[in-house]
Design an enzyme around this catalytic site. Structure first.
Site, mmCIF file in Angstrom:
data_model
loop_
_atom_site.group_PDB
_atom_site.id
_atom_site.type_symbol
_atom_site.label_atom_id
_atom_site.label_comp_id
_atom_site.label_asym_id
_atom_site.label_seq_id
_atom_site.Cartn_x
_atom_site.Cartn_y
_atom_site.Cartn_z
ATOM 1 N N GLY A 222 6.491 3.985 4.455
ATOM 2 C CA GLY A 222 6.644 5.109 5.364
ATOM 3 C C GLY A 222 8.032 5.127 5.940
ATOM 4 O O GLY A 222 8.888 4.313 5.560
ATOM 5 N N ALA A 223 8.249 6.026 6.889
ATOM 6 C CA ALA A 223 9.568 6.147 7.486
ATOM 7 C C ALA A 223 9.913 4.890 8.279
ATOM 8 O O ALA A 223 11.069 4.570 8.479
ATOM 9 C CB ALA A 223 9.603 7.355 8.402
ATOM 10 N N ASP B 233 6.662 14.029 12.963
ATOM 11 C CA ASP B 233 6.625 13.903 11.503
ATOM 12 C C ASP B 233 5.216 14.160 10.972
ATOM 13 O O ASP B 233 4.666 13.360 10.223
ATOM 14 C CB ASP B 233 7.130 12.511 11.088
ATOM 15 C CG ASP B 233 7.582 12.472 9.629
ATOM 16 O OD1 ASP B 233 7.684 13.551 9.014
ATOM 17 O OD2 ASP B 233 7.816 11.373 9.114
ATOM 18 N N LEU C 116 0.828 -1.209 0.000
ATOM 19 C CA LEU C 116 0.000 0.000 0.000
ATOM 20 C C LEU C 116 0.856 1.249 0.000
ATOM 21 O O LEU C 116 0.468 2.286 -0.519
ATOM 22 C CB LEU C 116 -0.890 0.034 1.243
ATOM 23 C CG LEU C 116 -2.009 -1.004 1.307
ATOM 24 C CD1 LEU C 116 -2.692 -0.961 2.657
ATOM 25 C CD2 LEU C 116 -3.021 -0.744 0.212
ATOM 26 N N GLY C 117 2.013 1.164 0.595
ATOM 27 C CA GLY C 117 2.855 2.349 0.647
ATOM 28 C C GLY C 117 4.060 2.095 1.521
ATOM 29 O O GLY C 117 4.207 1.034 2.123
ATOM 30 N N LYS D 249 1.683 -3.218 8.826
ATOM 31 C CA LYS D 249 2.937 -2.482 8.704
ATOM 32 C C LYS D 249 4.093 -3.327 9.226
ATOM 33 O O LYS D 249 4.092 -3.756 10.377
ATOM 34 C CB LYS D 249 2.852 -1.167 9.473
ATOM 35 C CG LYS D 249 4.178 -0.425 9.522
ATOM 36 C CD LYS D 249 4.043 0.951 10.122
ATOM 37 C CE LYS D 249 3.387 1.895 9.148
ATOM 38 N NZ LYS D 249 3.410 3.284 9.587
ATOM 39 N N GLY E 135 8.631 1.669 7.728
ATOM 40 C CA GLY E 135 8.544 0.376 7.064
ATOM 41 C C GLY E 135 7.483 0.369 5.986
ATOM 42 O O GLY E 135 6.861 1.391 5.701
ATOM 43 N N VAL F 13 3.936 -0.855 4.212
ATOM 44 C CA VAL F 13 2.583 -1.209 4.613
ATOM 45 C C VAL F 13 1.956 -2.077 3.530
ATOM 46 O O VAL F 13 2.031 -1.739 2.341
ATOM 47 C CB VAL F 13 1.733 0.057 4.827
ATOM 48 C CG1 VAL F 13 0.353 -0.327 5.308
ATOM 49 C CG2 VAL F 13 2.403 0.993 5.805
#
Ligand SMILES: *[C@@H]1O[C@H](CO)[C@@H](O)[C@H](O)[C@H]1NC(C)=O
Ligand SMILES: *[C@@H]1O[C@H](CO)[C@@H](O)[C@H](O)[C@H]1NC(C)=O
Ligand SMILES: *[C@@H]1O[C@H](CO)[C@@H](O)[C@H](O)[C@H]1NC(C)=O
Ligand SMILES: *[C@@H]1O[C@H](CO)[C@@H](O)[C@H](O)[C@H]1NC(C)=O
Ligand SMILES: *[C@@H]1O[C@H](CO)[C@@H](O)[C@H](O)[C@H]1NC(C)=O
Ligand SMILES: *[C@@H]1O[C@H](CO)[C@@H](O)[C@H](O)[C@H]1NC(C)=O
Ligand SMILES: *[C@@H]1O[C@H](CO)[C@@H](O)[C@H](O)[C@H]1NC(C)=O
Length: 800
Positions: A523-524, A635, A520-521, A541, A526, A528
């Protein structure tokens, strides 16, 4: 030259096109009268028949782009061999073969891709009676009371036609280049105050600056003289109608009878607003001829210290008749070879490493070329030899300009470059000795090195890819089946597993996510993945960079996160802690990130944006002040705000700092957070408190207000403060309509809008102690507490 190369294939093809034309006319007669019934649709194919106006002058349909299997929904002059496009949906979305446009009752005009996903819509129209391709080039959608519910003339692209009127806040946007319909660098807008202006915009951020034409018809004290409409009449005459009925002439050219000529006025991709004509009954070779243009010399018109001028950075602008040439000087090459009006990249950059050896450098000499405004040293009087020596000695100096016994030292990037034969100046471009051609070029040369090009292509596409990943980030979400637990202070060591939070085995999660295949994406913390547990879709995640033997800490932190409950925080629903594997399970949220929502195709409504702002503020206030242990998020950015199915804002990625060994009171781990949102104290030797989140929230608030990104590009540190600077400038000048562009909905809610902007400016104060707490922010946003005028947010920064 460019025109000629177009004419040749066009004449070769004209016979073929003539057949299509005949066929189209037949089709139009069969169709009837320009009217399009409800339910009618067009499909993007090679030889689809468009919807024609009664005379056949204009067509509405799909145009195939040259040599590519991509189509543009457009209106064009159908009787002209070039099929010149006059309208397309904002941003010029390209769609694949098999895409459809359909006129549907209740939905209006909808452009959808072959899978049926809507790409663009006219907005919903109930009681729709028919569509009509008018002979003026206007496509209108009419309801059963014969009211115009939508018309292409109200949403112009880069062109206006005779009989077209621009109301206040309507704008034309140039294309990137002749063949790329993406919104380009220039805008013509009739501002809400009645002033008609031309200005430059930054492609990546959409921020506008450098106004280079003003009609002056604005509302100062005398309201009756302000401009009301910008009118292009049937004869090609352009003027601004003032509120009092008076006329301000924009062009004065002789009228051309519409019986004999087609006309259009286009904001070309080089920034020149140009009026063209074309005879309806051409004899022999014909093309669009220019009858009038504004400004007369764009190379001289765009001045000012911000931005690159008419052409890109380091480029040189010159005029060849009506054509604007943007060229890279010798030693520079186009950053994007497909974007001739873009920036030029130096093949080498002077550096001040210890190794700087003046003997390795010499100059390329160019005449009549100057980059006014990029100089940092001005010596007067001097002579040519000394001027060159000054620059050679100085490792920062990239170019020296010499003229009239004066010398200017300039550094990169250079802006506002132009070639002007009336300027008796010499430009000396510093270059490595080996790179200097034997014969000093008297004209500028464009670097055409192919290796260079492919390298640049790789660099640019990598950047685009990275930005894409970041922008699309984390379509994450979470469970809700969380049983309320008693609130323990989470730092109280709790060895036993908190039974309220489901624990999963790694194998269960491998199965749930199909082997972690649907990403899905990123991030900082890890990656997802999408997964299904039971019947519920969720986001899993997978944490990276986790403490080696921090099993106990992990458990403690997970329990702590699980205890935060707020409707504006993403809820943790489960976890996995098995050997090296640490995973967190959240509910899947279908509306994705705020980033995608805010900076997507359509601007979300002002009301919805206001609710989102308040939601984020409440979530943050809870983290700072209400939950058992204070949490500094560190963040806050639109990629970390998720939207649930009712578009409630939910903050994600909080409380993970400890899991990753990142001390919240700053240590050697350095700066946390994302460029553009990071508070200045991270760079100074002052303590990091909850006020860093307030700063990031301020930047986010200004982004939500303006629907613009604060960071122009990931690689551009200069861009960080652009949005906040600009917000401050607009606020100080009392010109919020510029900051909001044409967001009528927000401008109508002026009091709340001003409040929000002021709160944003308080939050981005460089001095953390001046920033309000989140609790205070909520009170101000809700109007419970009066907001006082914010001071300049950047008192420590150099201002110009
Ligand atoms: C166009 O022709 C159709 C029938 O062919 C008719 O129903 C419709 O009213 C006409 N529309 C206009 C605008 O004249
Ligand atoms: C088409 O344009 C003409 C001229 O502006 C106008 O009178 C007419 O009402 C338009 N037709 C429709 C259906 O809008
Ligand atoms: C048009 O330009 C934009 C911005 O430079 C670029 O992202 C896009 O790929 C280009 N489109 C085409 C079809 O070349
Ligand atoms: C305002 O405009 C009107 C109409 O143009 C003019 O008659 C009047 O003198 C103007 N007043 C001032 C104060 O400029
Ligand atoms: C003109 O300006 C005045 C004061 O600045 C404002 O009250 C008025 O609403 C404005 N009128 C228009 C038509 O914009
Ligand atoms: C059209 O112009 C081109 C180039 O200017 C020329 O080669 C060609 O002969 C012309 N054709 C006609 C029919 O005049
Ligand atoms: C375009 O302008 C040129 C120069 O003014 C003229 O010679 C030519 O005939 C014009 N073309 C048309 C189609 O009017």
């Amino acid at each position: 030259m460019i025109f000629m190369s177009h004419i040749i294939p066009v004449t070769i093809m004209s016979r073929f096109l003539y057949f299509i034309l005949l066929f189209s006319i037949v089709a139009q007669q069969v169709n009837g009268n320009g009217s399009v019934p409800v339910g009618a649709s067009l499909t993007a194919t090679n030889n689809g028949i468009p919807w024609l106006s009664p005379s056949g002058d204009f067509a509405f349909g799909f145009q195939q782009t040259q040599g590519k299997d991509a189509f543009l929904l457009a209106i064009w002059f159908d009787k002209i061999p070039e099929k010149t496009v006059v309208w397309y949906p904002k941003g010029g979305p390209m769609v694949p073969r098999g895409s459809k446009v359909k006129l549907t009752n209740g939905i209006g005009l909808v452009l959808s891709d072959p899978q049926g996903k809507a790409i663009w819509t006219s907005g919903s129209i109930s009681d729709l009676a028919y569509g009509f391709m008018n002979d003026t080039g206007n496509f209108v959608v009419v309801d059963s009371n014969n009211r115009k519910m939508w018309e292409s003339f109200s949403f112009p692209a880069d062109t206006i036609l005779p009989a077209q009127v621009m109301e206040r806040a309507e704008e034309l946007n140039s294309k990137i280049s002749k063949t790329n319909f993406t919104t380009g660098r220039f805008t013509l807008i009739l501002l809400p105050d009645g002033n008609l202006i031309l200005r430059k915009r930054d492609i990546l951020s959409g921020i506008s600056y450098n106004t280079y034409y003003r009609s002056g018809t604005r509302n100062d004290s005398n309201t009756t003289i302000s401009g009301l409409r910008f009118i292009f009449d049937e004869t090609g005459y352009m003027y601004i109608l003032r509120r009092n009925g008076q006329i301000f002439e924009v062009n004065r050219k002789d009228a051309l009878p519409s019986r004999d000529y087609y006309q259009r006025a286009t904001l070309d991709s080089d920034g020149v607003f140009t009026q063209y004509y074309y005879p309806k009954n051409p004899t022999g070779n014909t093309s669009w001829n220019v009858s009038w243009s504004l400004p007369k010399n764009i190379c001289n018109s765009i001045t000012g210290t911000s931005g690159s001028g008419a052409c890109g950075l380091n480029a040189v602008c010159s005029l060849d008749g009506n054509l604007v040439n943007c060229e890279c000087p010798h030693g520079f090459s186009l950053l994007d070879p497909n974007d001739p009006n873009g920036d030029c990249k130096p093949n080498f950059t002077p550096t001040c490493d210890e190794g700087y050896d003046r003997d390795q450098f010499d100059f390329i000499e160019l005449n009549n070329i100057d980059w006014p405004g990029s100089d940092y040293v001005h010596v007067n009087p001097t002579n040519e030899e000394s001027c060159k020596t000054f620059c050679l000695q100085d490792c920062f100096c990239a170019v020296a300009i010499y003229g009239d016994f004066q010398c200017w030292k300039k550094r990169l990037p250079l802006s506002n470059g132009k070639k002007d034969p009336s300027q008796v100046v010499k430009a000396f471009l510093k270059s490595r000795k080996g790179d200097i051609p034997h014969q000093t070029p008297s004209v500028i040369l464009r670097e055409q090195d192919n290796n260079q090009r492919s390298l640049i292509f790789v660099v640019v596409s990598t950047c685009v890819f990275i930005i894409f990943i970041l922008a699309g980030v984390i379509c994450v979400g979470f469970f809700r089946i969380y049983k309320k637990t008693t609130k323990y202070h989470h730092l109280i060591s709790n060895k036993s597993v908190d039974t309220s939070l489901p624990r999963f085995t790694y194998q269960e999660l491998v199965e749930a996510t199909g082997g972690f295949k649907d990403e899905l994406g990123k991030g900082a913390f890890g990656i997802v993945y999408k997964g299904v547990i039971g019947v519920k879709t969720m986001a899993v995640k997978k944490l990276e960079r986790v403490l080696q033997d921090g099993e106990k800490e992990f458990q403690t932190e997970v329990n702590a996160i699980a205890k935060t409950h707020h409707k504006n925080l993403v809820q943790l629903l489960g976890y996995c802690n098995e050997g090296e594997q640490r995973l967190l399970i959240y509910e899947y949220m279908c509306n994705g990130t705020l980033a995608a929502f805010l900076f997507g195709e359509m601007r979300p409504s002002w009301n919805l944006r206001s609710c989102i702002v308040l939601g984020i503020a409440k979530g943050l206030s809870y983290l700072h002040e209400e939950c058992s242990t204070q949490v500094i998020h560190c963040d806050i950015k639109p990629q970390n705000i998720l939207l649930d199915d009712c578009y409630n804002a939910k903050i994600s990625d909080f409380g993970l700092a400890k899991l990753l060994m990142m001390n919240q009171s700053r240590t050697s781990t350095g700066i946390r957070g994302t460029k553009g949102y990071v508070a200045p104290e991270w760079f100074r030797n002052t303590p990091v408190t909850t006020k860093v989140d307030v700063y990031s929230f301020g930047v986010l608030l200004l982004e939500i207000i303006s629907c613009r990104k604060s960071v122009i590009s990931e690689s551009d540190y200069e861009g960080v403060a652009v949005l906040t600077d600009w917000a401050w400038d607009c606020y100080q000048d009392g010109r919020l309509e510029v900051f909001l562009e044409n967001d009528i909905e927000a401008l109508d809610d002026y009091k709340r809008l001003t409040t929000f902007v002021m709160v944003g400016l308080w939050c981005v104060q460089e001095n953390p102690s001046l920033r309000p707490t989140m609790r205070k922010v909520i009170q101000m946003l809700e109007g419970v507490v009066e907001v006082i005028e914010p001071p300049c947010p950047f008192p420590f920064s150099v201002t110009n």
